[in-house]
Design an enzyme around this catalytic site. Structure first.
Site, short mmCIF file in Angstrom:
data_model
loop_
_atom_site.label_atom_id
_atom_site.label_comp_id
_atom_site.label_asym_id
_atom_site.label_seq_id
_atom_site.Cartn_x
_atom_site.Cartn_y
_atom_site.Cartn_z
N LYS A 19 53.58 30.03 49.68
CA LYS A 19 54.72 30.40 50.53
C LYS A 19 54.87 29.39 51.68
CE LYS A 19 56.90 32.94 53.81
NZ LYS A 19 57.01 34.22 54.39
N GLN A 73 42.92 26.63 45.86
CA GLN A 73 41.71 27.39 46.24
C GLN A 73 41.59 27.41 47.78
OE1 GLN A 73 41.07 24.87 43.48
NE2 GLN A 73 41.98 26.51 42.32
N GLY A 124 46.90 29.57 41.08
CA GLY A 124 48.14 30.24 40.76
C GLY A 124 48.94 30.37 42.03
P1 IMP Z 1 36.67 27.94 38.74
O1 IMP Z 1 37.45 27.19 39.77
O2 IMP Z 1 37.53 28.51 37.65
O3 IMP Z 1 35.50 27.17 38.23
O4 IMP Z 1 36.04 29.24 39.45
C1 IMP Z 1 35.02 29.16 40.46
C2 IMP Z 1 35.23 30.22 41.53
O5 IMP Z 1 36.43 29.93 42.26
C3 IMP Z 1 35.42 31.63 40.97
O6 IMP Z 1 34.84 32.56 41.88
C4 IMP Z 1 36.92 31.81 40.95
O7 IMP Z 1 37.29 33.16 41.02
C5 IMP Z 1 37.31 31.05 42.21
N1 IMP Z 1 38.69 30.52 42.15
C6 IMP Z 1 39.14 29.47 41.43
N2 IMP Z 1 40.44 29.27 41.62
C7 IMP Z 1 40.84 30.21 42.50
C8 IMP Z 1 42.10 30.50 43.13
O8 IMP Z 1 43.11 29.83 42.92
N3 IMP Z 1 42.09 31.54 43.99
C9 IMP Z 1 40.98 32.27 44.27
N4 IMP Z 1 39.80 32.03 43.71
C10 IMP Z 1 39.72 31.01 42.83
#
Ligand code: IMP
Length: 432
Positions: free
Chosen positions: A18, A218, A40
């Protein structure tokens, strides 16, 4: 000309999309600098909802170049699907520029991620893709454009990956050189019109004093070095990561904007000191269950864990990112609470020692502490869609001022609803 980095100050899902959407109007370039399809981003405009995973949401505006930078990892099928979905919806899909240096998430990365995950990953193959990048056995986007190079690399990589899969995965999933080669060369051809030398593009943009917005995915607490390791992602979401991930020098950056939600959420495993009981009423209220905006992951659909604003972790994030200012999102989510809580200190679970600052936000280290909460009065009236500071209830202003004092950083933007217009702009970040 100011280059701004927008990064998350918490565990992701702070509402960065946003804020970047709001600022994209004033930017010439929007650059995603790390992560992959694990992100996302949801943007609402005139009650239309757009969901992005890899493409910067700035593509919704005309005449903005949107770069998927060298520090990202790209799953070609997901990116091509996103490019198809937005063709004809956005003014010009060819304003997406993909760095040839970005690494490719291959199908074995997804299998390995899902079969060996111990941190609650998104299962999108992100960790294994960055692992292979560091092991010097990865495949880059430019490799997909050259049949000889891709064949040579795959003929070494596939037997090794098949071996790993055999050990890891009880299924008989195996990959065959010619079919992977054909499939990925085809993706390469489809991506070719979008692949650019984004480093030269950004160098020239900086020399021409263009406004550049760097968009992190992230959040700080998921950073591979500075987050709650090992419960982290595999890239560098902090503001310092923007230079490495985009391929620009630090002297080009003017402003680091930290996005914080008015409370805090996390998905996946790992310590979370101010977490509320996920089955309780408070959690359901903060999570906005049964609303369109409920706190469920855009990528995985997982229910997010929720808690009160954690000022100890936020101060740490301010330090690591040296934020110039803060964007505070979802203030309206707190509208109905009679009392609001902020985690202002930590208490050691064994010794009882209380601390204001935490030196290491390491997973095990953080687990040793429990939160010490401070109670503040709520405002119990609607701030939804409020666009001016003066129109905020006194206690909402007090809450924002209290956070500013605790974080020693001004709040430049307050978000009061999902739409672009539901925002209070207290300071024009592009001119400061
Ligand atoms: P990975 O990035 O898929 O390897 O996940 C590693 C950690 O980061 C996990 O706890 C995921 O839930 C978290 N994570 C990865 N991408 C996101 C995001 O966009 N939002 C929130 N948590 C994330």
């Amino acid at each position: 000309m100011v280059s701004i980095i927008v990064s998350g100050g918490q565990w992701g899902d702070e509402g960065k999309a946003k804020i970047t959407d709001l600022l994209s109007e004033y930017a010439d370039y929007i650059v995603r600098y790390q992560g992959g399809a694990n992100a996302g981003h949801t943007v609402s405009i005139d009650n239309n909802v757009y969901k992005f995973h890899l493409i910067p949401s700035g593509i919704l505006f005309p005449n903005k170049l949107c770069i998927i930078g060298p520090g990202t990892v790209i799953e070609p099928k997901i990116l091509l699907k996103e490019l198809r979905e937005f063709t004809g919806v956005v003014p010009d899909i060819h304003n997406v520029y993909i760095s040839g240096l970005a690494h490719v998430t291959m199908p074995w990365h997804v299998y390995i991620d899902q079969a060996s995950d111990t941190v609650g990953s998104t299962g999108k193959g992100i960790g294994p893709t960055y692992t292979d990048k560091a092991k010097r056995t990865g495949i880059k986007i430019i490799d997909l454009l050259d049949p000889d190079i891709l064949r040579a690399k795959l003929s070494v990589i596939i037997p090794k990956q098949n071996e790993t899969l055999q050990k890891l995965h009880e299924s008989t999933t195996q990959f065959e050189l010619d079919s992977v080669l054909d499939e990925y060369l085809d993706y390469g051809e489809q991506l070719r019109p979008f692949v650019r030398d984004t480093v030269t593009e950004l160098y020239n943009a900086n020399r021409q004093r263009k406004n550049i917005l760097y968009e992190g995915a992230q959040g700080t607490l998921l950073d591979i070095t500075f987050g709650t390791y090992p419960y982290v992602t595999s890239s560098t979401p902090i503001s310092g990561g923007a230079c490495i991930g985009a391929g620009v020098g630090p002297t080009t950056i003017g402003h680091a904007l930290g996005v914080f939600k008015s409370f805090i959420t996390r998905v996946g495993h790992g310590p979370f000191p101010s977490e509320l009981d996920c089955d309780g009423d408070l959690a359901a209220q903060l999570r906005q269950d049964h609303t369109q905006w409920a706190e469920y992951g855009t990528t995985t659909g997982r229910m997010r864990r929720v808690g009160w604003f954690d000022a100890v972790l936020a101060r740490y994030a301010v330090k690591i990112n040296t934020y110039t200012s803060i964007a505070l999102t979802k203030l309206d989510t707190l509208d109905q609470f009679e009392k609001i809580y902020i985690c202002t200190k930590y208490k050691h679970k064994e010794t009882g020692e209380q601390i204001h600052e935490i030196p290491y936000v390491d997973g095990d280290y953080l687990s040793m502490y429990e939160p010490v909460l401070t109670e503040v009065d709520g405002w119990q009236s609607s701030t939804f869609g409020v666009t001016s500071w003066d129109a905020l209830p006194q206690n909402a202003q007090n809450y924002v001022r209290l956070l500013e004092n605790m974080l020693e950083t001004p709040v430049s933007i307050i978000s009061t609803g999902p739409n672009r217009t539901d925002s209070i702009i207290r300071k024009d970040v592009f001119s400061c």
